[in-house]
Write an enzyme that holds these catalytic residues in place. Structure first.
Site, PDB file in Angstrom:
ATOM      1  N   ASP A 173      37.562  33.233  49.265  1.00 57.87           N
ATOM      2  CA  ASP A 173      36.944  31.983  48.798  1.00 57.87           C
ATOM      3  C   ASP A 173      36.887  30.940  49.921  1.00 57.87           C
ATOM      4  O   ASP A 173      36.171  29.951  49.809  1.00 57.87           O
ATOM      5  CB  ASP A 173      37.775  31.395  47.641  1.00 57.87           C
ATOM      6  CG  ASP A 173      37.082  31.506  46.300  1.00 57.87           C
ATOM      7  OD1 ASP A 173      35.831  31.497  46.292  1.00 57.87           O
ATOM      8  OD2 ASP A 173      37.783  31.583  45.284  1.00 57.87           O
ATOM      9  N   LYS A 178      30.521  37.439  38.760  1.00 63.07           N
ATOM     10  CA  LYS A 178      31.067  37.876  40.054  1.00 63.07           C
ATOM     11  C   LYS A 178      31.488  39.347  39.970  1.00 63.07           C
ATOM     12  O   LYS A 178      31.212  40.143  40.867  1.00 63.07           O
ATOM     13  CB  LYS A 178      32.271  37.004  40.453  1.00 63.07           C
ATOM     14  CG  LYS A 178      31.882  35.603  40.918  1.00 63.07           C
ATOM     15  CD  LYS A 178      33.103  34.701  41.122  1.00 63.07           C
ATOM     16  CE  LYS A 178      32.667  33.264  41.398  1.00 63.07           C
ATOM     17  NZ  LYS A 178      33.779  32.322  41.564  1.00 63.07           N
ATOM     18  N   GLN A 193      39.926  31.775  40.095  1.00 59.24           N
ATOM     19  CA  GLN A 193      38.840  30.903  39.652  1.00 59.24           C
ATOM     20  C   GLN A 193      39.367  29.492  39.389  1.00 59.24           C
ATOM     21  O   GLN A 193      40.392  29.303  38.728  1.00 59.24           O
ATOM     22  CB  GLN A 193      38.185  31.489  38.376  1.00 59.24           C
ATOM     23  CG  GLN A 193      36.968  30.714  37.884  1.00 59.24           C
ATOM     24  CD  GLN A 193      35.778  30.751  38.839  1.00 59.24           C
ATOM     25  OE1 GLN A 193      35.621  31.657  39.644  1.00 59.24           O
ATOM     26  NE2 GLN A 193      34.942  29.726  38.777  1.00 59.24           N
TER      27      GLN A 193
END
Ligand code: GUN
Length: 294
Positions: free
Chosen positions: A120, A53, A97
């Site tokens: 997200d 990412k 994450q």
């Protein structure tokens, strides 16, 4: 029939090129999109996702603030870091994450992220807006799946879609997106899961099967009709002594069997994976634009 492969890498590269140009344009106005990345612990798959990412951010010109914290990090310290990023004008998106270590309440952390920086799309505010069809950050993997289908020219309007898997990250939001009254929705969606009595009964009548079960070989050729479109969201590590790192990646479907029966199929790797990261970049650029009044 031999299926056409949906090239996620190429589709992702096309979108990233568009985003790169957009970031360059924003920079001429003094706007640099920024993302705060937080990884707690050292799960190998999570390290590899986060590294990919950040590399993708760098490639298109997004600034990233990398935070790799030890597994013992307390919930309080993590909340403090999220709060700091909430108040940092250089940060347009916050990515924590998942999964987090067991001693940290995941929902509490997700709730602490400012919805305006929820790239997200996991905050309940984002989820709620998505459900009622309001503009919001869409979660990256399901958004990437929809973009793959659209850009591969698959007709969604009126299509019978069967999703196998009901996770908060993929199955549930994907079902929601695909039933929206919109040009990228309008499908009829069935969601199968571990308590579904007969998954094949559902997949056999599907025009599109999306596997997001987290288990290899969940979908095999005998479970689908000829000409089906197969989207494989699975990423499973299988031990393989012939590989330098000791494993290979496989999806949730029997690719070899299905490619003889499907009309379109995504590979693993090189299918959905590159799209997930791309949609994170997209959300971060959108967030930077919104923070600067457009
Ligand atoms: N873990 C697995 N997929 C994801 C994702 O899309 N975002 C975050 N933050 N964690 C994940």
């Amino acid at each position: 029939m031999s299926a056409k492969i949906i090239d996620g890498k190429q589709i992702a590269a096309d979108i990233r090129a568009e985003l790169k140009a957009e970031v360059a344009n924003l920079k001429t106005k003094g706007i640099v999109p920024g993302i705060g990345v937080i990884l707690v612990g050292a799960d190998p798959a999570s390290i590899s996702y986060v590294t990919a990412k950040e590399k993708a951010c760098e490639e298109i010109g997004i600034y990233s603030d990398d935070n790799r914290l030890p597994a013992e990090t307390s919930e309080k310290d993590l909340l403090a870091l999220v709060n700091k990023m909430n108040n940092d004008p250089k940060i347009n998106g916050i990515l924590v994450q998942l999964p987090l270590p067991k001693h940290i309440d995941e929902q509490k952390i997700l709730l602490a992220i400012a919805p305006a920086k929820d790239v997200d799309g996991f905050h309940p505010v984002s989820v709620g807006k998505m459900c009622i069809g309001q503009k919001t950050f869409l979660p990256c993997t399901p958004h990437g799946v929809v973009q793959l289908l659209v850009r591969a020219g698959v007709k969604l309007d009126g299509a019978e879609v069967v999703i196998v898997g009901r996770s908060n990250i993929v199955g549930k939001p994907l079902a929601n997106m695909l039933i929206q009254k919109s040009p990228t929705g309008n499908a009829t969606v069935t969601v199968c899961h571990t308590r579904t009595k007969d998954i094949a009964y559902h997949t056999k009548r599907a025009d599109i099967v999306i596997a997001a079960a987290g288990r290899p070989n969940t979908i095999t050729a005998d479970m689908v009709k000829p000409g089906v479109v197969i989207i494989d969201v699975g990423v499973n590590r299988i031990a393989d002594a012939t590989k330098k790192n000791g494993f290979r990646l496989v999806g949730d479907v029997d690719f070899e069997g299905l490619k003889e029966k499907a009309s379109l199929i995504t590979p693993v790797p090189g299918g959905v994976g590159p799209m997930t990261i791309t949609m994170l970049l997209y959300n971060t650029v959108e967030s930077a634009k919104m923070a600067n009044g457009n």
